[in-house]
Design a protein around this motif. Structure first.
Motif, PDB file in Angstrom:
ATOM      1  N   GLN A 318      -2.395   3.478  -1.000  1.00 31.18           N
ATOM      2  CA  GLN A 318      -2.643   2.044  -1.123  1.00 31.18           C
ATOM      3  C   GLN A 318      -1.402   1.265  -0.696  1.00 31.18           C
ATOM      4  N   THR A 319      -1.601   0.210   0.055  1.00 31.00           N
ATOM      5  CA  THR A 319      -0.487  -0.633   0.498  1.00 31.00           C
ATOM      6  C   THR A 319      -0.007  -1.496  -0.661  1.00 31.00           C
ATOM      7  N   ARG A 320       1.296  -1.452  -0.898  1.00 33.77           N
ATOM      8  CA  ARG A 320       1.888  -2.274  -1.950  1.00 33.77           C
ATOM      9  C   ARG A 320       3.198  -2.855  -1.428  1.00 33.77           C
ATOM     10  N   TYR A 321       3.746  -3.789  -2.165  1.00 33.53           N
ATOM     11  CA  TYR A 321       5.003  -4.403  -1.753  1.00 33.53           C
ATOM     12  C   TYR A 321       6.182  -3.584  -2.276  1.00 33.53           C
ATOM     13  N   GLY A 322       7.160  -3.343  -1.377  1.00 31.64           N
ATOM     14  CA  GLY A 322       8.360  -2.635  -1.759  1.00 31.64           C
ATOM     15  C   GLY A 322       9.548  -3.577  -1.823  1.00 31.64           C
ATOM     16  N   LEU A 323      10.715  -3.047  -1.506  1.00 32.76           N
ATOM     17  CA  LEU A 323      11.945  -3.829  -1.537  1.00 32.76           C
ATOM     18  C   LEU A 323      11.843  -5.021  -0.595  1.00 32.76           C
ATOM     19  N   ASP A 324      12.246  -6.195  -1.087  1.00 24.71           N
ATOM     20  CA  ASP A 324      12.219  -7.452  -0.325  1.00 24.71           C
ATOM     21  C   ASP A 324      10.819  -7.824   0.137  1.00 24.71           C
ATOM     22  N   ARG A 326       8.552  -5.979   1.504  1.00 22.85           N
ATOM     23  CA  ARG A 326       8.031  -5.263   2.681  1.00 22.85           C
ATOM     24  C   ARG A 326       6.926  -4.307   2.248  1.00 22.85           C
ATOM     25  N   PRO A 327       5.838  -4.213   3.028  1.00 20.86           N
ATOM     26  CA  PRO A 327       4.736  -3.328   2.635  1.00 20.86           C
ATOM     27  C   PRO A 327       5.114  -1.859   2.732  1.00 20.86           C
ATOM     28  N   ILE A 328       4.708  -1.083   1.746  1.00 19.56           N
ATOM     29  CA  ILE A 328       4.906   0.371   1.741  1.00 19.56           C
ATOM     30  C   ILE A 328       3.581   1.027   1.382  1.00 19.56           C
ATOM     31  N   MET A 329       3.427   2.283   1.742  1.00 20.57           N
ATOM     32  CA  MET A 329       2.221   3.023   1.418  1.00 20.57           C
ATOM     33  C   MET A 329       2.520   3.936   0.230  1.00 20.57           C
ATOM     34  N   VAL A 330       1.919   3.618  -0.919  1.00 18.76           N
ATOM     35  CA  VAL A 330       2.165   4.366  -2.160  1.00 18.76           C
ATOM     36  C   VAL A 330       1.111   5.454  -2.314  1.00 18.76           C
ATOM     37  N   TRP A 331       1.573   6.663  -2.668  1.00 17.99           N
ATOM     38  CA  TRP A 331       0.691   7.813  -2.812  1.00 17.99           C
ATOM     39  C   TRP A 331       0.368   8.063  -4.283  1.00 17.99           C
ATOM     40  N   LYS A 332      -0.907   8.420  -4.539  1.00 17.37           N
ATOM     41  CA  LYS A 332      -1.341   8.831  -5.870  1.00 17.37           C
ATOM     42  C   LYS A 332      -2.408   9.909  -5.702  1.00 17.37           C
ATOM     43  N   PHE A 333      -2.632  10.684  -6.754  1.00 17.17           N
ATOM     44  CA  PHE A 333      -3.793  11.561  -6.739  1.00 17.17           C
ATOM     45  C   PHE A 333      -5.042  10.703  -6.923  1.00 17.17           C
ATOM     46  N   ARG A 334      -6.082  11.001  -6.147  1.00 17.15           N
ATOM     47  CA  ARG A 334      -7.306  10.198  -6.237  1.00 17.15           C
ATOM     48  C   ARG A 334      -7.964  10.446  -7.590  1.00 17.15           C
ATOM     49  N   SER A 335      -8.286   9.354  -8.276  1.00 16.40           N
ATOM     50  CA  SER A 335      -8.913   9.461  -9.596  1.00 16.40           C
ATOM     51  C   SER A 335     -10.216   8.677  -9.673  1.00 16.40           C
ATOM     52  N   MET A 336     -10.598   8.024  -8.554  1.00 16.46           N
ATOM     53  CA  MET A 336     -11.815   7.205  -8.525  1.00 16.46           C
ATOM     54  C   MET A 336     -12.721   7.624  -7.375  1.00 16.46           C
ATOM     55  N   THR A 337     -13.920   7.097  -7.424  1.00 12.71           N
ATOM     56  CA  THR A 337     -14.860   7.356  -6.326  1.00 12.71           C
ATOM     57  C   THR A 337     -14.658   6.360  -5.193  1.00 12.71           C
ATOM     58  N   ASN A 341      -8.346  -0.978  -0.916  1.00 14.18           N
ATOM     59  CA  ASN A 341      -7.034  -1.291  -0.351  1.00 14.18           C
ATOM     60  C   ASN A 341      -7.126  -2.541   0.520  1.00 14.18           C
ATOM     61  N   GLY A 342      -7.959  -3.480   0.075  1.00  7.24           N
ATOM     62  CA  GLY A 342      -8.178  -4.678   0.879  1.00  7.24           C
ATOM     63  C   GLY A 342      -7.703  -5.932   0.179  1.00  7.24           C
ATOM     64  N   HIS A 343      -8.372  -7.048   0.485  1.00  7.46           N
ATOM     65  CA  HIS A 343      -7.987  -8.339  -0.065  1.00  7.46           C
ATOM     66  C   HIS A 343      -8.424  -8.479  -1.523  1.00  7.46           C
ATOM     67  N   GLU A 344      -9.375  -7.656  -1.951  1.00  9.72           N
ATOM     68  CA  GLU A 344      -9.814  -7.682  -3.342  1.00  9.72           C
ATOM     69  C   GLU A 344      -9.720  -6.277  -3.914  1.00  9.72           C
ATOM     70  N   VAL A 391      -1.378  -5.201  -3.184  1.00  6.43           N
ATOM     71  CA  VAL A 391      -1.066  -6.428  -2.442  1.00  6.43           C
ATOM     72  C   VAL A 391      -1.955  -7.581  -2.897  1.00  6.43           C
ATOM     73  N   ALA A 392      -3.212  -7.309  -3.153  1.00  6.78           N
ATOM     74  CA  ALA A 392      -4.129  -8.360  -3.596  1.00  6.78           C
ATOM     75  C   ALA A 392      -3.669  -8.978  -4.907  1.00  6.78           C
ATOM     76  N   HIS A 393      -3.158  -8.133  -5.819  1.00  4.89           N
ATOM     77  CA  HIS A 393      -2.676  -8.643  -7.108  1.00  4.89           C
ATOM     78  C   HIS A 393      -1.361  -9.406  -6.935  1.00  4.89           C
ATOM     79  N   ASN A 394      -0.525  -8.955  -6.002  1.00  4.68           N
ATOM     80  CA  ASN A 394       0.706  -9.691  -5.726  1.00  4.68           C
ATOM     81  C   ASN A 394       0.399 -11.104  -5.268  1.00  4.68           C
ATOM     82  N   GLU A 395      -0.542 -11.215  -4.330  1.00  5.10           N
ATOM     83  CA  GLU A 395      -0.884 -12.531  -3.790  1.00  5.10           C
ATOM     84  C   GLU A 395      -1.518 -13.421  -4.846  1.00  5.10           C
ATOM     85  N   GLN A 396      -2.193 -12.802  -5.805  1.00  6.44           N
ATOM     86  CA  GLN A 396      -2.814 -13.573  -6.879  1.00  6.44           C
ATOM     87  C   GLN A 396      -1.771 -14.081  -7.871  1.00  6.44           C
TER      88      GLN A 396
END
Length: 470
Positions: A318-324, A326-337, A341-344, A391-396
């Protein structure tokens, strides 16, 4: 053209700062030579080369980061933390040089650790001794400085209270000077601080030698008065300091910076600069490497469990905000169906139907976060820091929570100060997010290696299972 005010605005070297330089070099040299003597390597050329390199690296770090300035108005904890950071970085540099030049047989044995600990103890110990002695003398009236505050506004009031609350600084407040005195509430000082006159009277008193330090707290709108005052004080021996009213804002790591000789004041900045950035990165590499080595097999079993229990990929990115920011791609084990990773992005809720049965276990135990140690090793994240949001939560929330984006002045972390204090999971109300941001900014403001270690220990002690993890 040289400025006529340079003599009063530029910090002067003190005998104590020169003593610190000499004592630092003497401590490092004495301890290093003693260890060499114990190992019967006093006549070894490598010993002397290592000593020269150690002294030069430590001295350069301390000079570059201005360790040897005046510490009269600073807490001893801050000075000792900087000494620890610079000495730890010096030690790492020397060990790396030994490894590269001598070979892999160089190991971090007990003698090297003892050498590091002894010098650290000595560097901090004599500073504590000097501090304690000076503070005791100042409380008895010795080694004090007579202080005057220009301005009876809010900044001047706060400065007076700060001086009164820290007698160990040895600052004796004579009174205020202001052409238009305001009413102040100084009940906590337990004594009356008089207004001694206007700005002209201040210049006269300073010329008479009654004042050692002048702190100007007038508003920035009083520029003509400031220029006249500074020009008048340039004809005195008083040291002059300007405390702008910009410090009344809620600032994050405010400090001064010189731009080709022109001083600027940062209103918002990051603690991760210079050696602090290197220390933080070294901490992340060492800790994440050790943890990845220990969790390699559990991660393999978790990956197998995900493939066997639900359709879809093992990892969720999932794309998230990193230092300053800047977008980064954060890795997790999939836990959902789903893999939103969009605007909502809808936060996970209790009994969320999108969570797989095996994913629910991973989320309750926070095991779904383990792949983020690869993000740490890559340099996108840290072990400790504000948790990254979608990213969607950051913008909110950047539109709803004051200072929200300041949390991106450092790298996001796997665990953080907010999380170990219980502020994790779904943020169903704005108050919950505000509380989380409050702890994130508190972490940034007070960052240290010790705080990182404390958060890591609290994460282990409290466990990964939490009532808000679902």
């Amino acid at each position: 053209m040289a400025t006529p005010f340079k003599g009063i605005l530029q910090a002067h070297q003190s005998a104590l700062s020169l003593a610190h330089r000499a004592l630092d070099l003497a401590v490092i040299a004495a301890c290093s030579l003693w260890f060499a003597w114990l190992q019967d390597r006093l006549h070894d050329s490598d010993t002397w080369l290592r000593l020269m390199a150690t002294v030069m690296i430590f001295h350069w770090l301390c000079e570059y980061h201005q360790l040897y300035g005046s510490w009269r108005g600073e807490r001893v904890k801050r000075e000792l933390m900087r000494v620890f950071n610079y000495w730890a970085l010096t030690f790492c540099c020397v060990m790396l040089a030994d490894y590269l030049l001598t070979g892999p047989e160089i190991v971090l044995d007990r003698q090297r650790i003892a050498w590091f600990a002894l010098i650290l103890f000595a560097l901090c110990g004599y500073r504590l001794l000097i501090r304690s002695t000076l503070q005791a003398l100042r409380r008895r009236g010795f080694n004090t400085r007579s202080v005057a505050i220009v301005g009876t506004g809010t900044v001047g009031e706060r400065l007076a209270c700060s001086i009164a609350a820290a007698p160990w600084m040895g600052l004796r407040l004579l009174g205020f000077y202001d052409d238009a005195p305001q009413q102040m509430a100084l009940d906590q000082l337990n004594r009356r601080i008089p207004v001694l006159g206007g700005l002209d009277q201040l210049v006269l008193d300073a010329r008479a030698g009654r004042i050692d330090k002048v702190y100007i707290t007038l508003a920035m709108s009083c520029e003509p008065s400031l220029c006249t005052l500074v020009k008048g004080l340039s004809d005195t021996t008083a040291s002059v300091y300007l405390i702008p009213d910009v410090f009344m804002f809620d600032l994050l790591h405010a400090r001064s910076e010189s731009i080709n000789g022109l001083t600027s004041i940062s209103l918002v900045d990051t603690p991760m600069d210079g050696s602090s950035q290197l220390v933080k990165r070294f901490e992340d590499i060492v800790v994440s490497s050790l943890i990845l080595a220990m969790i390699a097999l559990p991660m393999l079993l978790i990956a197998l469990g995900i493939k066997l229990t639900s359709a879809g990929p093992v990892f969720f990115r999932q794309t998230r905000y990193g230092l300053d920011g800047r977008p980064i791609m954060v890795w997790k084990f999939r836990s959902m169906t789903v893999q939103e990773n969009g605007h909502e992005v809808v936060q996970a809720r209790r009994n969320d139907c999108r969570v797989t049965p095996f994913g629910a276990f991973l989320r309750r135990t926070s095991l779904d976060e383990l792949p983020q140690f690869f993000n740490v090793l890559r340099g996108d994240m840290s072990i400790v820091g504000p948790r990254p949001h979608a990213v969607a939560h950051n913008e909110q929330y950047r539109k709803q929570v004051n200072g929200y984006m300041l949390r991106h002045k450092v790298k996001p972390g796997i665990t953080g100060w907010a999380q170990v204090n219980g502020w994790r999971g779904e943020t169903t109300t704005l108050d919950k997010m505000q509380k989380r941001i409050e702890f994130d900014l508190d972490y940034i403001e007070h960052w240290s290696v010790w705080l990182d270690l404390k958060i890591i220990v609290l994460t282990l002690v409290k466990g990964f299972v939490h009532k808000n993890a679902f």
